[in-house]
Design an enzyme around this catalytic site. Sequence first.
Site, mmCIF file in Angstrom:
data_model
loop_
_atom_site.group_PDB
_atom_site.id
_atom_site.type_symbol
_atom_site.label_atom_id
_atom_site.label_comp_id
_atom_site.label_asym_id
_atom_site.label_seq_id
_atom_site.Cartn_x
_atom_site.Cartn_y
_atom_site.Cartn_z
ATOM 1 C CG ASP A 1 -0.977 -4.883 1.888
ATOM 2 O OD1 ASP A 1 0.041 -4.566 2.526
ATOM 3 O OD2 ASP A 1 -0.941 -5.251 0.707
ATOM 4 C CE1 TYR B 1 4.035 -3.550 -2.793
ATOM 5 C CE2 TYR B 1 3.139 -5.599 -3.671
ATOM 6 C CZ TYR B 1 3.435 -4.778 -2.594
ATOM 7 O OH TYR B 1 3.135 -5.184 -1.332
ATOM 8 C CG HIS C 1 -0.011 -5.141 7.376
ATOM 9 N ND1 HIS C 1 -0.245 -3.881 6.879
ATOM 10 C CD2 HIS C 1 0.081 -5.956 6.280
ATOM 11 C CE1 HIS C 1 -0.281 -3.920 5.550
ATOM 12 N NE2 HIS C 1 -0.097 -5.172 5.175
#
Length: 444
Positions: free
Chosen positions: A226, A362, A419
């Site tokens: 990630d 982000y 993930h």
Amino acid sequence: MVSTAPIRRGSFATSAAALALSVAAAFSYTEPASAADQPSASPRVAAEDDSIRPFHIHVPDDTLVDLRHRIAATRWPDRETVADQSQGVQEARIQALVQHWGTNYDWRKAEARLNALPMFVTTIDGVDIQFIHVKSRNPHALPLIITHGWPGSPLEIEKAIGPLTDPTAHGGRAEDAFDVVIPSMPGYGFSGKPTGVGWGPDHIARAWDVLMKRLGYKQYVSQGGDWGSVIADAMGRQAPAGLLGIHVNMPATVPPDVAKALNSGEPAPAGLSNGEKAAYQSLANLYKKGGGYAAMMVTRPQTEGYGLADSPAGQAAWMYDKFAAWTYSGGDPERSLTKDEMLDDITLYWVTNTSTSSARLYWENNNNNFNALEQRTAEISVPVAVTVFPGEIYRAPRSWTERAYPKLTYFHEVNKGGHFAAWEQPQLFTEELRAAFRPLRQYQ
């Protein structure tokens, strides 16, 4: 992240219960040991406290009582109008999780496990970086820094610490040992929250090199999934002295023509293999149906943060949605993670009030993490290893991976895990890191 001088034991205890306070204000620690007892630090441009201070967690009782009161007072929306998860987390699932959170779940168990690990904090570029540092008994262990992602935390890596540092007790060879450093990214967990802009992946990557050298390591490797993959890639581009190689389990492999088609909603480019078509379809599904969380955090992290900071049920649903979608579980995350494991992570975000500060990463990055061109993977000059897990957001084809990473030295597709690879399959994750980094040990 090779040796740390003895440090006087200390306490890092909370001093206020108000949820609105930042972690930096809400926690305090005892004075660090004298400078003579600290490992030498790399040269700094500006004066800064380079000390390594012991770190201990104790969330105030008032904070946990307040959490339960808020859970009990949850106002629920009406239930979904479909029989699947296409509208998001189903009401029955999240109500069961939140009910368990407010009645039977015990944060103190997670706190005790973390406090049993060697934890420290140091200041880099004005921000406190909290980290776990577990050294192997093998004096020739390979130093390894592992970076978590969102909605994860160092808790993702917890179950892999033993196999990584003590391989002979977990099916490995003594020469497979690692010293493990697991930092919380700025704005995440018990690390400090940046008060200004600029703490994107490149800045974090540089900070990690400072951390490793501050701990006395001259050579080391880096791993991530990630956001950890993005940061490991950035470290590979920067190639600081001593970085021997990187391993990622969510590689940035999407070719420019495929990324262009995805961003414009066009059909897949002609000539893709079956594996490439499957990868394209997985990404297209994410962009069309599963990417709203990222769009919100890229553009409005502050706005989404108000609700998450105020509502435990909202925080839980926001994160559970991704546990359901991204574990290798067919949408039922309890097949991969227990309720308590998920709640450990959710509670960590809650007690540190880091939903907003973590989302700002982000906003800082503001690009497609899978795009090899935007990630500038071709500029990576150190050896790159990639493991593809079947439950990942998309399964990176070998063909794309070889194009994206000219320095690729290891590629392997495994048959289980998703993930949250280290969390879901800690033994398999460990075996992949042993195999990926084994050729680099000769350069220690």
